[in-house]
Design an enzyme around this catalytic site. Structure first.
Site, mmCIF file in Angstrom:
data_model
loop_
_atom_site.group_PDB
_atom_site.id
_atom_site.type_symbol
_atom_site.label_atom_id
_atom_site.label_comp_id
_atom_site.label_asym_id
_atom_site.label_seq_id
_atom_site.Cartn_x
_atom_site.Cartn_y
_atom_site.Cartn_z
ATOM 1 N N THR A 1 -25.081 123.162 -64.968
ATOM 2 C CA THR A 1 -25.723 121.888 -65.277
ATOM 3 C C THR A 1 -26.648 121.518 -64.128
ATOM 4 O O THR A 1 -26.282 121.663 -62.956
ATOM 5 C CB THR A 1 -24.688 120.764 -65.491
ATOM 6 O OG1 THR A 1 -23.918 121.046 -66.660
ATOM 7 C CG2 THR A 1 -25.377 119.416 -65.701
ATOM 8 N N PHE B 1 -28.529 118.669 -62.098
ATOM 9 C CA PHE B 1 -28.454 117.248 -61.795
ATOM 10 C C PHE B 1 -29.676 116.838 -60.976
ATOM 11 O O PHE B 1 -30.184 117.628 -60.170
ATOM 12 C CB PHE B 1 -27.195 116.925 -60.980
ATOM 13 C CG PHE B 1 -25.901 117.101 -61.738
ATOM 14 C CD1 PHE B 1 -25.251 116.001 -62.274
ATOM 15 C CD2 PHE B 1 -25.338 118.353 -61.898
ATOM 16 C CE1 PHE B 1 -24.055 116.152 -62.961
ATOM 17 C CE2 PHE B 1 -24.144 118.517 -62.584
ATOM 18 C CZ PHE B 1 -23.503 117.408 -63.122
#
Length: 380
Positions: free
Chosen positions: A281, A283
């Protein structure tokens, strides 16, 4: 004719085209001087429309579209050349220069940072990867992370933007339209989901699994193997683990990180249950003010483009003409406009490159709305 003969003919034509191109740009320089002397703007939209109409009439019927594309690019190059000659400084390049001069040379090792969720959330883990000693302020929603930055409650905020399996976090992209902020850094975090339950619980006892929507999507294949289990969405993976710990129920489990095992006194019933082992992921770290740290080689932008054919092509053609690589293009519907979209771009180019400054000076005129979100580097 042989292929070599055609290539020789192309070379001859290109030589003539380059000569005519140089002559055209020299003429544009004369036009720039005239416009400066008479206080006229560089862009003359009416003249460009009139010229394109002439091109359509003069071009062979089977090459009209190609001719229009060529001349639109020529117009853009001409305007850029004239602005360079006139030394016109737009607001954005000046803002970039100020930020580069005033931003500290080192990214801060400690700061007050807003993260969505509770202790053990992936956002907190991303925060720990960005800062050496962060003081984390947990928020219930993504919206409150943005608000904490705007109100000065925290210096920075950390938000998930996209996952390698489940795709973009649309809720964050939609909130980016509502808030004022700058991206100062990004980080890629490996995401590893485990099925967590109270100590002593057996997998056969589980009747409900709780987690964040993105985590559930990332573990879809695993969940398909549990047809008798109800799936419940919640605001955060760590919040799901906390809920299981406080519920006292033997029939409920959470999809969360292994860090939540020790934090909430849970046990792992199954480890690494995400669909893809290579699950990351991305960020972003946001701030209220523009900060551009040394080594910035990635830039994020938001644009609302004119609602007519070719508007997106004009933007993409500028990236291509200046040799700027585009890492991501995302579009999200604008809630107050029917069938219109906000476009998000991630560009790969050094903030110190001259073509970057040129691009930032040219793009605003191609858009109805233009927002520079920041230039930064990414921690891997």
């Amino acid at each position: 004719m042989e292929l070599s003969d055609y290539r020789a003919q192309i070379d001859r034509i290109d030589t003539e085209l380059l000569r005519l191109f140089a002559e055209r740009m020299q003429t544009a320089a004369g036009i720039a001087a005239y416009k400066k002397a008479h206080s006229l703007p560089v862009l003359d939209a009416g003249r460009e429309r009139e010229k394109l109409a002439q091109i359509v009439k003069a071009a062979p019927e089977d090459l009209q579209e190609e001719a229009v594309s060529l001349y639109r690019l020529l117009f853009s190059l001409s305007r850029s050349y004239q602005r360079d000659l006139l030394d016109e400084k737009t607001t954005l390049p000046a803002l970039l220069k100020t930020a580069l001069e005033q931003t500290p040379q080192l990214f801060p090792p400690t700061a007050a940072v807003a993260c969505q969720g509770v202790e053990g959330a992936y956002s907190q883990q991303a925060c720990d990867k960005l800062f050496q000693h962060p003081s984390v302020f947990f928020c219930a929603t993504f919206d409150k992370v943005f608000s904490a930055i705007e109100q000065g409650l925290c210096q920075y905020g950390v938000l998930p933007l996209e996952n390698s399996t489940a795709g973009s976090v649309n809720a964050v992209y939609d909130l980016m339209q509502k808030h004022n902020f700058s991206i100062v850094r990004s980080v890629r975090l490996r995401v590893d989901h485990s099925l967590l339950a109270l100590p002593g619980v057996k997998p056969s006892e589980i009747r409900e699994i709780v987690s964040h929507g993105q985590a559930l999507e990332q573990c879809s294949e695993f969940l398909k193997q549990l047809p008798n289990v109800t799936v419940t969405r919640c605001e955060n993976t760590a919040a799901a683990a906390k809920f299981v710990a406080e519920s006292g129920r033997n029939d409920v489990a959470a999809l969360a990180s292994r860090a939540c095992i020790g934090l909430y006194g849970l046990e792992s019933l199954a480890a690494s249950v995400q669909d893809q082992g290579n699950n990351f992921t991305r960020f972003i770290c946001i701030a209220k003010n523009l900060e551009i740290y040394p080594g910035a080689d990635r830039t994020s932008l938001m644009m609302v483009l004119p609602h007519h054919p070719g508007s997106l092509y004009k933007v993409l053609s500028r990236f291509n003409a200046l040799g700027v690589n585009m890492n991501k293009l995302e579009s999200r519907p604008m809630p107050d406009r029917n069938f219109e979209f906000m476009f998000y771009f991630d560009l790969e180019t050094s903030v110190y490159a001259p073509q970057f400054t040129q691009l930032m000076g040219e793009l605003p005129e191609l858009c109805e709305e233009f927002t520079y979100l920041g230039s930064y580097s990414e921690v891997v």
